[in-house]
Design an enzyme around this catalytic site. Structure first.
Site, short mmCIF file in Angstrom:
data_model
loop_
_atom_site.label_atom_id
_atom_site.label_comp_id
_atom_site.label_asym_id
_atom_site.label_seq_id
_atom_site.Cartn_x
_atom_site.Cartn_y
_atom_site.Cartn_z
N THR A 190 0.86 -1.19 0.00
CA THR A 190 0.00 0.00 0.00
C THR A 190 0.89 1.23 0.00
O THR A 190 1.91 1.28 0.71
CB THR A 190 -0.96 0.00 1.20
N PHE A 238 1.31 5.05 0.83
CA PHE A 238 0.78 6.10 1.68
C PHE A 238 1.44 7.42 1.31
O PHE A 238 2.62 7.44 0.96
CB PHE A 238 1.10 5.83 3.15
#
Ligand code: PEP
Ligand code: MN
Length: 655
Positions: free
Chosen positions: A545, A547
């Site tokens: 992921t 960020f």
């Protein structure tokens, strides 16, 4: 046995605890365990642990089955993070720290040149021996105090704390103010007088494993250091003596996970002395990182063939540079990030384009220390976003939790947080569009940094639950999307969407339900006292992921932030949003502007414009070329070719 004292313990309480223990047959000593004051009790006494735990001033009692106590994970469960050079460099936790330098300091020029090259490649600590313990009395013994002075000078010039070997208790005192970290060499691992003296000086210590030392002997030597007073000890596996003679020693890779389970101290590896052959150093170094090492110490020499000691195992600067890149790429696989010196801030003209502030002036400003910045994230303790923020801002970073992605933007805008951690994209489930759109709704917020986190999902439930008791599964919709294949195998499970993955875990902990499970990271299970029923349930292990760190745009710099680390760095990436006129070739014209300036597009995504059906905005991530002025020219040009141009920020991209 260790009695951990509470923060508000009085000297009267302490004396009563000591008397209590002595009366029951123990000898007692005052000690320090990390930041906690403790009373250590040794001997064959008999004590009621529950009663002891209830005495005023006692926080907890930690009994261990091991002969070492202060170094044991049984007495301190969390990882110790060692700070060197006033906290600028840390070892332990989720970072990989690389120490590099020559075997020995040979001259003022040689150590300075080596320091500059290893720093350029990203090393954060400088190594080098001034006092060399050599097998032969006729071999180069080191330059002694003069060498240490040269090394300190080189370290200061390059902004790197230094680590050097100390070979006698007398020298330890003389060397104290010149070095940032002491190294106890393999040959001296069981020189107990040296351990006691160095430990009492209170400086960080790198303790190498003796060539024939068992893991228990090694940990007991570390116990000497902690018992003498220092709290900052790093263990270093450097190869042990076996029947194999092909390599200089045999690198005991298995010692890494073993010691990390037995002790809370960081463990690093010295592949140079372990293998003794230059060509084998990099593979051994990568294996050490894969096995969970918190860092490496490596011998690098500008001209290894001329080195006065250990030339055959010293890396050429180019080999070190390549290895650092490989470590950076490998780190996220083991859930870590390489701590590296910021790359030089060359060609940093981006801020000049978007503000009147000259780039040079911008660079001179000292950023606020990262530790003092409150960071906002969406979710509960143990959330992936919390791990991401700890990567960037450190484990101790003050943080606030909010209950929506929008809440992160509000917190930063209103000033209750200096920065926010926003997930924008997952490698399996795709973009988190809500967050992309928030950037346009909050024009005073800009992107200041990026971090990519490997996401390993677990099925988490109450301690009494098992796979057969589960009927309901809770997670964030992203958690479901990333574990699609696993969930498809359990079609009867009812899925309940939550605000965040760790929040799903927290709700089960609150309710104590055995039929409900959550999909979240292992950290959330630990924080909320639940158990992992199954680990690694994401559809593909290559699950990351991305960020973004957000900050408030400041008044004088209307568009950009060039720094997320302690030192400003040259930004390597930028994010833009624009729309184009409704005519043939208009997007092509924009892309051509970037292509002509050598700007690489790493992402291009279209999003509907709110209130204008069938019209789209383009979200673009680009890499910033090093060529001076190219990026600024392209941005200026783009403004003229687009209808609506938003510069979301320039920042240092993560791998
Ligand atoms: C060194 O690191 O310089 C060294 C001599 O290593 P070891 O003590 O592991 O042999
Ligand atoms: Mn050496």
């Amino acid at each position: 046995m260790i009695v951990v004292l509470s923060k508000n313990v009085t000297s009267h309480d302490k004396e009563l605890i000591r008397i209590y223990l002595r009366d029951r047959g123990y000898t007692v000593r005052d000690q320090q365990l990390g930041d906690d004051e403790v009373i250590g009790a040794a001997g064959k006494g008999v004590v009621d642990l529950r009663e002891l735990g209830l005495l005023p001033g006692v926080e907890r009692v930690a009994a261990t089955s091991k002969p070492y106590e202060l170094v044991s994970r049984e007495t301190k469960t969390g990882d110790t993070i060692v700070s060197i050079g006033g906290g600028n460099v840390k070892i332990g936790g989720s970072r990989i720290t690389v120490i590099a330098g020559p075997c020995a300091v040979e001259s003022r020029e040689q150590i300075r040149e080596t320091a500059e090259t290893v720093r350029e490649s990203g090393a954060v600590l400088l190594r080098g021996g001034a006092y060399k313990p050599r097998t032969s009395p006729y071999a180069f013994q080191g330059l002694g105090m003069k060498g240490l002075e040269y090394m300190k000078e080189a370290g200061e010039a390059c902004g790197m704390p230094i680590v050097t070997e100390v070979v006698s208790p007398e020298l330890a005192v003389d060397m104290k103010d010149l070095t940032d970290m002491f190294q106890i060499g393999a040959r001296n691992m069981q020189n107990f007088e040296l351990l006691k003296k160095v430990g009492a000086l209170g400086k960080p210590v790198l303790l190498k494993r003796g060539p024939s030392a068992t893991i228990e002997e090694w940990l007991l030597s570390a116990e000497y250091l902690l018992a003498a007073g220092t709290k900052d000890v790093v263990l270093c596996e450097r190869g042990i003596r076996t029947f194999e003679t092909y390599t200089r020693n045999t690198l005991d890779i298995s010692a890494i996970p073993v010691v990390k389970a037995l002790s809370h101290l960081p463990v690093i590896v010295d592949p140079s002395h372990a293998v003794g052959i230059r060509a084998k150093v990099a593979p051994a170094a990568l294996a050490a990182i894969a096995a969970g090492a918190d860092g490496l110490t490596l011998e690098v020499h500008p001209r290894p063939d001329d080195a006065l000691s250990d030339g055959p195992q010293s890396l050429y600067p180019e080999q070190f540079e390549k290895l650092m890149r490989d470590i950076e790429a490998l780190a996220p696989v083991v859930g870590k990030e390489l701590l590296r010196t910021p790359r030089p801030n060359s060609g940093g003209t981006i801020s000049a384009v978007f503000s009147e502030t000259p780039a040079r002036e911008h660079r001179r400003k000292t950023p606020e220390p990262l530790q003092s910045q409150v960071v906002a994230y969406n979710g509960e303790s143990g959330a992936f976003a919390e791990q991401a923020l700890m990567r960037v801002f450190g484990e101790e970073a003050p943080r606030i939790q909010v209950q929506s992605f929008r809440g992160i933007f509000d917190a930063v805008l209103e000033g209750s947080a200096a920065a926010g951690m926003v997930p924008v994209e997952n490698s399996l489930a795709g973009s988190i569009h809500e967050n992309y759109d928030l950037f346009l709704r909050y024009p005073d917020i800009a992107i200041a940094g990026e971090v990519k986190l490997r996401i390993v999902h677990c099925l988490i439930a109450d301690q009494r639950a098992d796979m057969d008791s589960i009927a309901i599964v809770r997670s964030h919709p992203q958690g479901f999307a990333q574990c699609r294949n696993f969930l498809d195998k359990h079609p009867s499970w009812v899925l309940e969407a939550c605000n965040d993955t760790a929040g799903a875990v927290a709700s089960i902990a609150r309710e104590g339900a055995v039929k409900v499970a959550a999909i979240a990271g292992a950290a959330a299970a630990e924080v909320h006292g639940l158990k992992v029923l199954k680990e690694g349930i994401e559809t593909n292990p290559l699950n990351y992921t991305r960020f973004l760190v957000i900050r408030r745009r400041n008044a004088e710099n209307t568009g950009t932030f060039v720094c997320t680390g302690p030192v400003p760095e040259r930004p390597t990436k930028a994010s833009l949003v624009f729309s184009v006129p409704d005519k043939p070739g208009s997007l092509f014209a924009c892309l051509k502007i970037m292509a002509d300036q050598g700007i690489n597009l790493s992402k291009l995504e279209s999003r509907p414009i709110q209130g204008k059906p069938w019209e789209y905005q383009f979200y673009v991530d680009v890499t910033i070329p090093e060529k001076d002025g190219a990026f600024s020219r392209a941005m200026e040009d783009l403004k003229g070719h687009t209808e609506d141009f938003h510069f979301l920020g320039a920042y240092r991209g993560s791998l």
